[in-house]
Design an enzyme around this catalytic site. Structure first.
Site, mmCIF file in Angstrom:
data_model
loop_
_atom_site.group_PDB
_atom_site.id
_atom_site.type_symbol
_atom_site.label_atom_id
_atom_site.label_comp_id
_atom_site.label_asym_id
_atom_site.label_seq_id
_atom_site.Cartn_x
_atom_site.Cartn_y
_atom_site.Cartn_z
ATOM 1 N N GLU A 167 -99.200 28.766 -10.039
ATOM 2 C CA GLU A 167 -98.567 28.945 -11.348
ATOM 3 C C GLU A 167 -97.343 29.854 -11.319
ATOM 4 O O GLU A 167 -97.313 30.901 -11.973
ATOM 5 C CB GLU A 167 -99.587 29.500 -12.351
ATOM 6 C CG GLU A 167 -100.822 28.632 -12.500
ATOM 7 C CD GLU A 167 -101.686 29.026 -13.697
ATOM 8 O OE1 GLU A 167 -101.494 30.119 -14.239
ATOM 9 O OE2 GLU A 167 -102.541 28.209 -14.091
ATOM 10 N N GLU A 369 -106.881 23.192 -11.258
ATOM 11 C CA GLU A 369 -107.664 24.027 -12.174
ATOM 12 C C GLU A 369 -107.777 23.327 -13.506
ATOM 13 O O GLU A 369 -106.818 22.725 -13.985
ATOM 14 C CB GLU A 369 -106.991 25.392 -12.458
ATOM 15 C CG GLU A 369 -107.035 26.391 -11.354
ATOM 16 C CD GLU A 369 -106.383 27.729 -11.732
ATOM 17 O OE1 GLU A 369 -106.379 28.112 -12.925
ATOM 18 O OE2 GLU A 369 -105.864 28.382 -10.813
#
Ligand code: BGP
Length: 465
Positions: A167, A369
């Site tokens: 991220e 995720e």
């Protein structure tokens, strides 16, 4: 009867990270989170810091055994820069750090769990932040590559799936734009843009270094949090706002990682506004030759936007901010996870999958995720101490059904990693919201498989549900 069957050799797994499972324990250096907790423990839920986290440092062997016991075939964690490296300037390895990760990787193999190893999960060494401004500084990019090379050399014989950064967008967003991670700046748009560039460059340079290391059978990718922008209406203004938000928050990392270029419209806008990043000489070639083998997508919630009508919030007014081009839109029909405040919108999983298929034909990718954090899960505990988390099973099923549909339509998704296997420390929220298939009692550190853990076991066994 299996209604939703997934492709052969599908990864049924989970993800976590070094800082959130091993924590600060036994490290020689602090990262920014470790430092922030020392400075301001009160900003962390119940003042619980990253010191021992879920004790993965000492319990990794039994944890991996447990992960295997619920049918997971793969697991991602991250190597902490601040654990593996002693001297950030030279890349000199810390012996204890290397010994720990060696044992950890051996344990993965012993238990038959495929290691997916990430190199950066929000853990900037404090020293590099103080000296070079962290990712704001060009120097940090090259020092990161030194660390990555050390990891490839040490563990590349056993680790075949690598990811560079988790991220990347969260770094500029949380630290420089909206102030929810240290250094908690708000509205520092120009610096955020430079950080975005430097992270994308660090990723490309690391991928090139990986190729040079010639890791037999090795593949490398990056993990992006994608928040597709849905607009309030179909008006031209709203659609323009949506396109900008998509470029800024998603394509700014997707395009360089998967196609070796930045989105042209974004570059043009940033140039016009005088905030385009400082590029390095010859970097086009670096991006072109630093593309990923596969992509990991973290998906939690969408973004809803409209053209900006309201004035900018006060704290975003001092400098350039991307928010001049959009405002958040509050969709009246939204479903919310009240504990985390994130919208639940499973259809975005399908939209993401189809977008990847159309934009980067043939690119293999996986869901790296997806998950639902819930506060006070003890409420759902039965007389045997098992958390009856049917809401989590429903959440996963809804997302998987959309994923399945996209796979049927040709999207090359090869796995689904939940966040997470066992409850772990979540930055400022510490242990407020629990995400695991396996619960962790903070007092005793006892692990107990939740109902969702038994469900995923069955799902993995059947390769579908
Ligand atoms: C992702 C991060 C994870 C994890 C997860 C859950 O964005 O990659 O590190 O923490 O979100 O979010 P949170 O912990 O903020 O509830």
């Amino acid at each position: 009867m299996i209604q939703y069957a997934f492709p052969k050799n599908f990864w049924w797994g989970a993800a976590s990270s070094g800082p959130q499972t091993e924590g600060f324990f036994n490290k020689a250096h602090l990262n920014l989170m470790d430092y922030w907790f020392k400075k301001e423990p009160e900003v962390f839920f119940n003042r619980v810091g990253p010191d021992r986290a879920s004790e993965f440092f000492t319990r990794y062997d039994e944890d991996l055994k447990l992960i295997k016991s619920i049918g997971l075939n793969s697991f991602r964690t991250s190597i902490q820069w601040t654990r593996l490296i002693d001297d950030f300037e030279t890349g000199k390895v810390n012996k204890e750090g290397a010994a720990f990760y060696n044992k950890l990787i051996d344990a993965f193999l012993k238990h038959g769990v495929l290691p997916v190893i990430n190199l950066y999960h929000f853990d900037m060494p404090l020293e590099l932040f103080q000296k070079y401004g962290g990712w704001s500084g060009e120097k940090t990019v090259d020092l990161f590559v030194l660390f990555a090379r050390a990891a490839f050399k040490l563990f590349g014989d056993r680790v075949k799936y690598w990811t560079v950064i988790n991220e990347p967008m969260v770094q500029p967003e949380a630290g420089w734009l909206y102030g929810f991670h240290y250094p908690n700046y708000k509205g520092k748009g120009a610096e955020a843009v430079q950080i975005m560039h430097n992270l994308a460059l660090a990723s490309a340079k690391t991928i090139r270094a990986f190729r040079e290391e010639n890791i037999k059978g090795g593949e490398i990718g990056v993990i992006l949090n994608l928040t597709p922008a849905y607009t309030a209406s179909d008006s031209d203004e709203d659609k323009k706002a949506g396109a900008f938000a998509d470029d800024f928050f998603n394509n700014s990392f997707l395009d360089p990682a998967c196609a070796g270029v930045f989105p042209p419209a974004l570059v043009e806008t940033l140039k016009k506004d005088g905030v385009l990043w400082k590029a390095q000489d010859g970097e086009n070639e670096i991006f072109q030759s630093g593309k990923v083998d596969f992509l990991g997508v973290n998906y939690y919630h969408p973004k809803r936007v409209a053209a900006r009508k309201s004035p900018l919030p006060q704290e975003l007014r001092s400098e350039w901010t991307p928010d001049v081009y959009f405002e958040e839109y509050d969709w009246p029909q939204k479903r919310i996870n009240p504990y985390r405040g994130w919208e639940i919108y499973p259809k975005a999983m399908y939209d993401i999958a189809i977008n990847i298929k159309n934009k980067y034909p043939g690119l293999p990718w996986y869901v790296s995720e997806n998950g639902m954090g819930v506060e006070g899960e003890e409420r759902f505990m039965d007389e045997n101490g098992v958390i009856q988390d049917d809401y989590r099973i429903d959440f996963y099923k809804e997302h998987l059904i959309y994923l399945h549909k996209a796979i049927e339509e040709g999207s090359k998704c090869f796995g689904f990693h939940a966040w997470t296997a066992f409850d772990c420390w979540s930055w400022n929220n510490a242990y407020k919201n629990r995400y695991g298939y396996i619960s962790v009692d903070l007092e005793s550190q006892k692990r107990t498989i939740k109902k969702s853990g038994w469900w995923i076991k069955e799902t993995a066994k059947n390769n579908g549900f």
